[in-house]
Write an enzyme that holds these catalytic residues in place. Structure first.
Site, PDB file in Angstrom:
ATOM      1  N   HIS A 175       0.832  -1.226   0.000  1.00 52.92           N
ATOM      2  CA  HIS A 175       0.000   0.000   0.000  1.00 52.92           C
ATOM      3  C   HIS A 175       0.860   1.267   0.000  1.00 52.92           C
ATOM      4  O   HIS A 175       0.395   2.334   0.409  1.00 52.92           O
ATOM      5  CB  HIS A 175      -0.909   0.090   1.260  1.00 52.92           C
ATOM      6  CG  HIS A 175      -2.017  -0.894   1.304  1.00 52.92           C
ATOM      7  ND1 HIS A 175      -2.426  -1.484   2.482  1.00 52.92           N
ATOM      8  CD2 HIS A 175      -2.834  -1.381   0.341  1.00 52.92           C
ATOM      9  CE1 HIS A 175      -3.433  -2.306   2.240  1.00 52.92           C
ATOM     10  NE2 HIS A 175      -3.705  -2.259   0.945  1.00 52.92           N
ATOM     11  N   LEU A 204      -7.204   1.756   5.566  1.00 52.38           N
ATOM     12  CA  LEU A 204      -8.146   0.724   5.974  1.00 52.38           C
ATOM     13  C   LEU A 204      -9.145   0.482   4.848  1.00 52.38           C
ATOM     14  O   LEU A 204     -10.096   1.247   4.650  1.00 52.38           O
ATOM     15  CB  LEU A 204      -8.883   1.152   7.254  1.00 52.38           C
ATOM     16  CG  LEU A 204      -7.996   1.671   8.402  1.00 52.38           C
ATOM     17  CD1 LEU A 204      -8.843   2.121   9.584  1.00 52.38           C
ATOM     18  CD2 LEU A 204      -7.001   0.594   8.837  1.00 52.38           C
ATOM     19  N   GLY A 207      -7.879  -4.632   2.159  1.00 52.61           N
ATOM     20  CA  GLY A 207      -6.595  -4.869   2.819  1.00 52.61           C
ATOM     21  C   GLY A 207      -6.349  -3.671   3.731  1.00 52.61           C
ATOM     22  O   GLY A 207      -6.783  -2.568   3.424  1.00 52.61           O
ATOM     23  N   ARG A 280     -19.197  -2.266   6.533  1.00 54.80           N
ATOM     24  CA  ARG A 280     -20.525  -1.639   6.564  1.00 54.80           C
ATOM     25  C   ARG A 280     -21.548  -2.600   7.136  1.00 54.80           C
ATOM     26  O   ARG A 280     -22.319  -2.254   8.038  1.00 54.80           O
ATOM     27  CB  ARG A 280     -20.961  -1.289   5.135  1.00 54.80           C
ATOM     28  CG  ARG A 280     -20.891   0.167   4.819  1.00 54.80           C
ATOM     29  CD  ARG A 280     -21.161   0.406   3.372  1.00 54.80           C
ATOM     30  NE  ARG A 280     -20.262  -0.393   2.527  1.00 54.80           N
ATOM     31  CZ  ARG A 280     -20.015  -0.139   1.247  1.00 54.80           C
ATOM     32  NH1 ARG A 280     -20.626   0.860   0.655  1.00 54.80           N
ATOM     33  NH2 ARG A 280     -19.185  -0.879   0.554  1.00 54.80           N
ATOM     34  N   ILE A 326     -12.766   2.113   4.476  1.00 56.03           N
ATOM     35  CA  ILE A 326     -13.212   2.169   5.876  1.00 56.03           C
ATOM     36  C   ILE A 326     -12.732   3.463   6.522  1.00 56.03           C
ATOM     37  O   ILE A 326     -13.512   4.183   7.152  1.00 56.03           O
ATOM     38  CB  ILE A 326     -12.677   0.947   6.658  1.00 56.03           C
ATOM     39  CG1 ILE A 326     -13.187  -0.353   6.038  1.00 56.03           C
ATOM     40  CG2 ILE A 326     -13.046   1.048   8.131  1.00 56.03           C
ATOM     41  CD1 ILE A 326     -12.486  -1.604   6.533  1.00 56.03           C
ATOM     42  N   GLU A 328     -11.990   6.275   5.287  1.00 52.11           N
ATOM     43  CA  GLU A 328     -12.608   7.501   4.766  1.00 52.11           C
ATOM     44  C   GLU A 328     -14.069   7.630   5.155  1.00 52.11           C
ATOM     45  O   GLU A 328     -14.597   8.740   5.220  1.00 52.11           O
ATOM     46  CB  GLU A 328     -12.505   7.517   3.227  1.00 52.11           C
ATOM     47  CG  GLU A 328     -11.079   7.668   2.720  1.00 52.11           C
ATOM     48  CD  GLU A 328     -10.931   7.356   1.235  1.00 52.11           C
ATOM     49  OE1 GLU A 328     -11.896   7.541   0.476  1.00 52.11           O
ATOM     50  OE2 GLU A 328      -9.827   6.923   0.842  1.00 52.11           O
ATOM     51  N   ASN A 329     -14.740   6.481   5.344  1.00 55.53           N
ATOM     52  CA  ASN A 329     -16.209   6.521   5.449  1.00 55.53           C
ATOM     53  C   ASN A 329     -16.814   6.049   6.756  1.00 55.53           C
ATOM     54  O   ASN A 329     -17.968   6.351   7.037  1.00 55.53           O
ATOM     55  CB  ASN A 329     -16.822   5.648   4.342  1.00 55.53           C
ATOM     56  CG  ASN A 329     -16.520   6.188   2.968  1.00 55.53           C
ATOM     57  OD1 ASN A 329     -16.978   7.268   2.622  1.00 55.53           O
ATOM     58  ND2 ASN A 329     -15.725   5.474   2.193  1.00 55.53           N
ATOM     59  N   GLU A 378      -4.600   6.408  -5.379  1.00 60.51           N
ATOM     60  CA  GLU A 378      -3.402   5.707  -5.847  1.00 60.51           C
ATOM     61  C   GLU A 378      -3.232   5.878  -7.355  1.00 60.51           C
ATOM     62  O   GLU A 378      -2.111   5.960  -7.857  1.00 60.51           O
ATOM     63  CB  GLU A 378      -3.501   4.221  -5.495  1.00 60.51           C
ATOM     64  CG  GLU A 378      -3.354   3.973  -4.002  1.00 60.51           C
ATOM     65  CD  GLU A 378      -3.898   2.630  -3.568  1.00 60.51           C
ATOM     66  OE1 GLU A 378      -5.132   2.533  -3.349  1.00 60.51           O
ATOM     67  OE2 GLU A 378      -3.125   1.679  -3.456  1.00 60.51           O
TER      68      GLU A 378
HETATM   69  P1  ADP Z   1     -10.151  -1.953  -1.635  1.00 59.39           P
HETATM   70  O1  ADP Z   1      -9.237  -2.116  -0.458  1.00 59.39           O
HETATM   71  O2  ADP Z   1     -10.460  -3.241  -2.335  1.00 59.39           O
HETATM   72  O3  ADP Z   1      -9.772  -0.810  -2.549  1.00 59.39           O
HETATM   73  P2  ADP Z   1     -12.054  -0.265  -0.258  1.00 59.39           P
HETATM   74  O4  ADP Z   1     -10.966   0.705   0.028  1.00 59.39           O
HETATM   75  O5  ADP Z   1     -13.312   0.242  -0.895  1.00 59.39           O
HETATM   76  O6  ADP Z   1     -11.573  -1.532  -1.059  1.00 59.39           O
HETATM   77  O7  ADP Z   1     -12.433  -0.933   1.131  1.00 59.39           O
HETATM   78  C1  ADP Z   1     -13.518  -1.791   1.328  1.00 59.39           C
HETATM   79  C2  ADP Z   1     -14.052  -1.553   2.732  1.00 59.39           C
HETATM   80  O8  ADP Z   1     -14.411  -0.174   2.802  1.00 59.39           O
HETATM   81  C3  ADP Z   1     -15.304  -2.351   3.084  1.00 59.39           C
HETATM   82  O9  ADP Z   1     -15.162  -2.876   4.399  1.00 59.39           O
HETATM   83  C4  ADP Z   1     -16.418  -1.323   3.047  1.00 59.39           C
HETATM   84  O10 ADP Z   1     -17.343  -1.542   4.084  1.00 59.39           O
HETATM   85  C5  ADP Z   1     -15.717  -0.012   3.277  1.00 59.39           C
HETATM   86  N1  ADP Z   1     -16.369   1.072   2.505  1.00 59.39           N
HETATM   87  C6  ADP Z   1     -16.158   1.382   1.208  1.00 59.39           C
HETATM   88  N2  ADP Z   1     -16.948   2.413   0.819  1.00 59.39           N
HETATM   89  C7  ADP Z   1     -17.698   2.742   1.887  1.00 59.39           C
HETATM   90  C8  ADP Z   1     -18.724   3.706   2.147  1.00 59.39           C
HETATM   91  N3  ADP Z   1     -19.126   4.538   1.195  1.00 59.39           N
HETATM   92  N4  ADP Z   1     -19.262   3.742   3.395  1.00 59.39           N
HETATM   93  C9  ADP Z   1     -18.817   2.905   4.368  1.00 59.39           C
HETATM   94  N5  ADP Z   1     -17.882   1.974   4.185  1.00 59.39           N
HETATM   95  C10 ADP Z   1     -17.314   1.880   2.976  1.00 59.39           C
END
Ligand code: ADP
Length: 393
Positions: A175, A204, A207, A280, A326, A328-329, A378
């Site tokens: 990462h 978060l 991964g 979520r 996670i 960010e949200n 990224e």
């Molecule tokens: P990756 O690591 O594959 O790029 P993400 O960064 O989207 O994937 O991470 C996935 C995690 O982020 C999941 O656990 C999901 O619940 C959380 N997540 C992604 N978008 C949101 C959102 N809009 N609101 C809450 N949780 C989110």
């Protein structure tokens, strides 16, 4: 930029004159009966299904999508100046993004042993891009490069030193492109010179990893030889006692492959909750679902523990930075991680913490350490590096 996985190819095309995104898309389920092709540009999204037998064919679709109506954005392949590739493992050799030539490809083949799931498809992406867009410079941007500044005491495992000398078994971390992006952005947001900037970055997503950053450089990170070490993730265990592996082999008669799959695909939030790998779903279920609560408790506790560790490593930090889906949200998770850390100068502002998916300072004005949400990008970081590397040529 291209992010090529074993069964998917993601791409984004940027105009780097003003860093605007012109088009993005994905070809998924390559090699399956029905593949899904999505392309978004000019305010419209085109989605269709077709059989895409190989990565080579996926690149033919991408080329057509970029060049042809209805959502094409360039009139000839010369509309693309350079191609940046996400490459997972750059070993010890690549400490920064690099122009790809035959020697680089040979080195990446060598590192495939260290990242058997990721580097081979990354290499396929590089070869396909070179054929689909001949004559364009290709640049490799490594997930490991940012962490190559880790000092020896943080990257060496306490196993016989010869294993490092002969097999390069050590901690690499991943990462890196995301940790670097949010580090640069946070230093800018806080008006601190990068050379002085000290932070704990928390990526978060599916991964998860954290990094300790001093002087704008990574000095420690939670992932190791592979992305299995460290934090609890969607389906990965993170840190465990390695003796669990021998125990499972002896008492359950499990094969190495089965244990590998167990720790990478059936552990983490999914394995603990028995419900989902998605935060979520777990946050929603937590009030009535005991094991969803347990999964989140273990997830947050591990991050908190590493915050403590990295505070000790760094001594003084300007900021704790949250990023990834996670980070960010998910406000409840950020709260659970940081609750009770006020004596350490970490004070979350509950109202500001409601921020979702945008840059925000979520600490109180009195908090000695700032807490920031910085959405990662990224893809843009890869495009910036691609521009910088090709300009130097
Ligand atoms: P990756 O690591 O594959 O790029 P993400 O960064 O989207 O994937 O991470 C996935 C995690 O982020 C999941 O656990 C999901 O619940 C959380 N997540 C992604 N978008 C949101 C959102 N809009 N609101 C809450 N949780 C989110």
């Amino acid at each position: 930029m291209i992010n090529c996985g074993s069964s998917s190819v993601k791409y984004q095309l940027f105009d780097m004159a003003n860093e605007t995104l012109l088009a993005k898309g994905i070809v998924e389920k390559i090699g399956e009966e029905v593949s899904v092709i999505r392309h978004a540009a000019r305010g419209q999204e085109v989605r269709h299904e077709a059989r895409v037998a190989s990565h080579e064919e996926a690149f033919a679709h991408i080329r057509r999508a970029l060049l042809e109506p209805p959502a094409g954005v360039i009139s000839s392949p010369d509309g693309i100046d350079a191609i940046g590739h996400r490459v997972v493992h750059g070993g010890e050799r690549f400490v920064a993004s690099t122009l790809i030539d035959d020697t680089v490809i040979a080195a990446l083949e060598e590192f495939s042993a260290l990242a058997p799931l990721h580097n081979p498809p990354n290499l396929v992406g590089i070869r396909c891009a070179a054929r689909a867009f001949p004559g364009k410079p290709n640049v490799a941007v490594f997930d490991t490069a940012f962490h190559q500044t880790m000092p020896r005491h943080s990257f060496i495992y306490a196993i016989p030193y010869e294993l490092y000398e002969k097999g390069r078994i050590r901690r690499y971390g991943f990462h890196g492109t995301s940790h670097r992006f949010v580090t640069l952005r946070a230093a800018e947001m806080l008006g601190v010179a990068l050379d002085n900037f000290r932070a704990i970055t928390c990526h978060l997503g599916n991964g998860c990893s954290m990094a300790a950053v001093a002087g704008g450089r990574s000095v420690d990170t939670t992932m190791g030889l592979t992305p299995l070490e460290g934090l609890v993730m969607g389906t990965r265990s993170g840190d465990i006692d390695p003796a669990i592996i021998f125990h499972l082999a002896r008492t359950e008669g499990m094969s190495l492959e089965a244990i590998d799959a167990l720790l990478n695909k059936r552990s983490g939030l999914l394995g603990l909750s028995g419900l989902s790998n998605d935060c979520r779903t777990l946050t929603q279920a937590a009030p009535t679902h005991e094991r969803a609560r347990l999964a989140l408790d273990v997830f947050c506790y591990r991050i908190r523990k590493y915050i403590g560790a990295y505070l000790a490593v760094l001594g003084r930090v300007h900021a704790i930075i949250f990023t990834g889906g996670i980070g960010e949200n998910n406000a409840p998770i950020r709260r659970q991680i940081l609750e009770g850390l006020e004596p350490l100068g970490i004070e979350l502002d509950p109202a500001a913490n409601e921020a979702r998916g945008r840059e925000a300072t979520i600490s109180t004005p009195a908090s000695r350490i700032r807490i920031l949400v910085v959405p990662t990008n990224e893809e843009l970081m890869i495009a910036r590096d691609t521009l910088a590397v090709t300009r130097k040529q």
